[in-house]
Design a protein around this motif. Structure first.
Motif, PDB file in Angstrom:
ATOM      1  N   ASN A  24      40.035  45.696  35.298  1.00 22.90           N
ATOM      2  CA  ASN A  24      40.697  44.731  35.993  1.00 22.90           C
ATOM      3  C   ASN A  24      41.615  43.874  35.013  1.00 22.90           C
ATOM      4  O   ASN A  24      42.222  43.083  35.585  1.00 22.90           O
ATOM      5  N   TYR A  25      41.593  43.905  33.944  1.00 22.27           N
ATOM      6  CA  TYR A  25      42.328  42.917  32.808  1.00 22.27           C
ATOM      7  C   TYR A  25      43.669  43.380  33.198  1.00 22.27           C
ATOM      8  O   TYR A  25      44.196  44.459  32.786  1.00 22.27           O
ATOM      9  N   LEU A  26      44.624  42.262  33.367  1.00 21.78           N
ATOM     10  CA  LEU A  26      46.023  42.789  33.510  1.00 21.78           C
ATOM     11  C   LEU A  26      46.754  42.171  32.245  1.00 21.78           C
ATOM     12  O   LEU A  26      47.776  42.826  31.962  1.00 21.78           O
ATOM     13  N   GLY A  27      46.453  41.192  31.590  1.00 14.54           N
ATOM     14  CA  GLY A  27      46.969  40.816  30.287  1.00 14.54           C
ATOM     15  C   GLY A  27      47.936  39.854  30.414  1.00 14.54           C
ATOM     16  O   GLY A  27      48.486  39.482  31.619  1.00 14.54           O
ATOM     17  N   PRO A  28      48.769  39.481  29.316  1.00 19.36           N
ATOM     18  CA  PRO A  28      49.902  38.787  29.498  1.00 19.36           C
ATOM     19  C   PRO A  28      51.153  39.161  30.082  1.00 19.36           C
ATOM     20  O   PRO A  28      51.230  40.503  30.166  1.00 19.36           O
ATOM     21  N   VAL A  43      29.586  17.628  35.908  1.00 16.15           N
ATOM     22  CA  VAL A  43      30.119  17.005  34.965  1.00 16.15           C
ATOM     23  C   VAL A  43      31.390  17.111  34.551  1.00 16.15           C
ATOM     24  O   VAL A  43      31.652  18.585  34.630  1.00 16.15           O
ATOM     25  N   VAL A  44      32.340  16.347  34.413  1.00 14.51           N
ATOM     26  CA  VAL A  44      33.931  16.743  34.087  1.00 14.51           C
ATOM     27  C   VAL A  44      33.839  16.667  32.552  1.00 14.51           C
ATOM     28  O   VAL A  44      33.521  15.627  31.848  1.00 14.51           O
ATOM     29  N   GLY A  45      34.344  17.948  32.044  1.00 19.18           N
ATOM     30  CA  GLY A  45      34.796  17.816  30.708  1.00 19.18           C
ATOM     31  C   GLY A  45      35.479  19.013  30.448  1.00 19.18           C
ATOM     32  O   GLY A  45      36.433  19.534  31.192  1.00 19.18           O
ATOM     33  N   PHE A  46      35.447  19.371  29.137  1.00 13.65           N
ATOM     34  CA  PHE A  46      36.169  20.493  28.744  1.00 13.65           C
ATOM     35  C   PHE A  46      35.559  21.286  27.463  1.00 13.65           C
ATOM     36  O   PHE A  46      34.366  20.814  27.008  1.00 13.65           O
ATOM     37  N   ILE A  47      35.980  22.447  27.278  1.00 21.69           N
ATOM     38  CA  ILE A  47      35.412  23.211  26.077  1.00 21.69           C
ATOM     39  C   ILE A  47      36.784  23.292  25.161  1.00 21.69           C
ATOM     40  O   ILE A  47      37.933  23.291  25.455  1.00 21.69           O
ATOM     41  N   LYS A  48      36.254  23.482  23.702  1.00 27.76           N
ATOM     42  CA  LYS A  48      37.533  23.281  22.875  1.00 27.76           C
ATOM     43  C   LYS A  48      37.835  24.969  22.291  1.00 27.76           C
ATOM     44  O   LYS A  48      36.976  25.826  22.434  1.00 27.76           O
ATOM     45  N   ASP A  49      39.048  25.168  21.795  1.00 25.13           N
ATOM     46  CA  ASP A  49      39.583  26.420  21.240  1.00 25.13           C
ATOM     47  C   ASP A  49      39.683  27.405  22.096  1.00 25.13           C
ATOM     48  O   ASP A  49      39.476  28.563  21.848  1.00 25.13           O
ATOM     49  N   TYR A  50      39.926  27.278  23.359  1.00 26.06           N
ATOM     50  CA  TYR A  50      40.030  28.068  24.446  1.00 26.06           C
ATOM     51  C   TYR A  50      41.153  27.412  25.457  1.00 26.06           C
ATOM     52  O   TYR A  50      41.202  26.446  25.559  1.00 26.06           O
ATOM     53  N   ARG A  51      41.731  28.568  26.057  1.00 19.92           N
ATOM     54  CA  ARG A  51      42.851  28.035  27.128  1.00 19.92           C
ATOM     55  C   ARG A  51      42.689  29.034  28.318  1.00 19.92           C
ATOM     56  O   ARG A  51      42.229  30.077  28.394  1.00 19.92           O
ATOM     57  N   ARG A  52      43.025  28.607  29.281  1.00 18.98           N
ATOM     58  CA  ARG A  52      42.882  28.971  30.634  1.00 18.98           C
ATOM     59  C   ARG A  52      44.313  29.796  31.103  1.00 18.98           C
ATOM     60  O   ARG A  52      45.447  29.219  30.765  1.00 18.98           O
ATOM     61  N   VAL A  53      44.251  31.223  31.413  1.00 15.84           N
ATOM     62  CA  VAL A  53      45.254  31.992  31.500  1.00 15.84           C
ATOM     63  C   VAL A  53      45.115  32.958  32.901  1.00 15.84           C
ATOM     64  O   VAL A  53      43.980  33.293  33.068  1.00 15.84           O
ATOM     65  N   PHE A  54      46.346  33.100  33.457  1.00 11.34           N
ATOM     66  CA  PHE A  54      46.109  34.166  34.836  1.00 11.34           C
ATOM     67  C   PHE A  54      46.247  35.495  34.191  1.00 11.34           C
ATOM     68  O   PHE A  54      47.318  35.902  34.603  1.00 11.34           O
ATOM     69  N   TYR A  55      45.158  35.832  33.416  1.00 10.51           N
ATOM     70  CA  TYR A  55      45.344  37.407  33.115  1.00 10.51           C
ATOM     71  C   TYR A  55      44.501  38.467  33.658  1.00 10.51           C
ATOM     72  O   TYR A  55      44.486  39.610  33.383  1.00 10.51           O
ATOM     73  N   GLN A  56      43.549  37.862  34.401  1.00 11.87           N
ATOM     74  CA  GLN A  56      42.450  38.560  35.072  1.00 11.87           C
ATOM     75  C   GLN A  56      42.886  39.327  36.450  1.00 11.87           C
ATOM     76  O   GLN A  56      43.464  38.180  37.183  1.00 11.87           O
ATOM     77  N   GLY A  57      42.804  40.416  36.498  1.00 10.84           N
ATOM     78  CA  GLY A  57      43.181  41.105  38.081  1.00 10.84           C
ATOM     79  C   GLY A  57      42.050  40.681  38.936  1.00 10.84           C
ATOM     80  O   GLY A  57      40.824  40.684  38.601  1.00 10.84           O
ATOM     81  N   SER A  58      42.329  40.480  40.102  1.00 12.30           N
ATOM     82  CA  SER A  58      41.426  40.297  41.363  1.00 12.30           C
ATOM     83  C   SER A  58      41.669  41.237  42.411  1.00 12.30           C
ATOM     84  O   SER A  58      42.602  41.355  43.033  1.00 12.30           O
ATOM     85  N   THR A  59      40.895  42.288  42.443  1.00 14.41           N
ATOM     86  CA  THR A  59      40.898  43.239  43.419  1.00 14.41           C
ATOM     87  C   THR A  59      40.003  43.048  44.683  1.00 14.41           C
ATOM     88  O   THR A  59      39.761  43.946  45.498  1.00 14.41           O
ATOM     89  N   ASP A  60      38.947  42.144  44.527  1.00 19.22           N
ATOM     90  CA  ASP A  60      37.938  41.945  45.543  1.00 19.22           C
ATOM     91  C   ASP A  60      38.287  40.596  46.131  1.00 19.22           C
ATOM     92  O   ASP A  60      37.520  40.428  47.244  1.00 19.22           O
ATOM     93  N   HIS A  61      38.922  39.555  45.761  1.00 24.35           N
ATOM     94  CA  HIS A  61      39.057  38.336  46.547  1.00 24.35           C
ATOM     95  C   HIS A  61      40.495  37.795  46.805  1.00 24.35           C
ATOM     96  O   HIS A  61      40.656  37.620  47.921  1.00 24.35           O
ATOM     97  N   ARG A  62      41.214  38.233  45.547  1.00 22.57           N
ATOM     98  CA  ARG A  62      42.721  37.500  45.894  1.00 22.57           C
ATOM     99  C   ARG A  62      43.788  38.600  45.882  1.00 22.57           C
ATOM    100  O   ARG A  62      44.958  38.173  45.577  1.00 22.57           O
TER     101      ARG A  62
END
Length: 171
Positions: free
Chosen positions: A107-111, A23-42
């Motif tokens: 692994n959190y890299l943050g803003p 099902v295509v949709g969304f959640i409210k009051d959150y935004r997607r951000v590239f703040y998580q580190g990936s040491t196992d996949h990317r």
């Protein structure tokens, strides 16, 4: 038992598990951000890549266990399919979130600036491939669902700019 999982990153284009319905949709009051580190996949422990997580952001919307092991929190949220809806289409949809608590999530890299995040994404690669591929596939999947995400599009454009600049310099 019915379980709904909200995919806001690579789960959009590569679930990695069988499912009965999408099902295509969304959640409210959150935004997607590239703040998580990936040491196992990317990325690697020496040079982590960046993947998306969610952060609370009032008024924002975000469209769309082994694999998600670097995310330290699960939340159960309301899921909407119509922008004007006040009643969710589904409740209790499981969402993986990487918290900014470095004690729980090493692994959190943050803003960082778009430029700095883009430079890191251009250089990082891991067992699942280059970090830029993750970004570009996410951008493409969001566009296919007609979802606009300024953070993702700004970042993809900056990564393309850096790649073009490097190719010009190399030739």
């Amino acid at each position: 038992m019915v379980m709904w999982v909200f995919g806001y990153g690579s789960l959009i284009w590569k679930a990695g598990f069988n499912f009965d319905e999408r099902v295509v949709g969304f959640i409210k009051d959150y935004r997607r951000v590239f703040y998580q580190g990936s040491t196992d996949h990317r990325g690697t422990p020496e040079f982590p890549g960046r993947t998306v997580t969610l952060e609370p952001a009032e008024g924002e919307v975000c469209h769309l266990e082994v694999r998600e092991k670097q995310y330290d929190k699960k939340a159960y949220l309301d899921f909407f399919t119509e922008p004007t809806a006040t009643t969710p289409a589904l409740s209790g949809v499981m969402v993986y979130i990487a918290s900014p608590d470095k004690k729980l999530n090493v692994n959190y890299l943050g803003p960082a600036s778009i430029e700095d995040i883009a430079k890191q994404i251009v250089q990082a690669k891991g067992p699942s491939g280059p970090n830029r591929e993750y970004l570009f596939k996410l951008e493409e999947a969001l566009l296919q669902f007609e979802c606009k995400d300024k953070h993702v599009s700004d970042l993809a454009n900056e990564v393309r700019r850096i790649i073009s600049e490097r190719e010009l310099t190399a030739s």
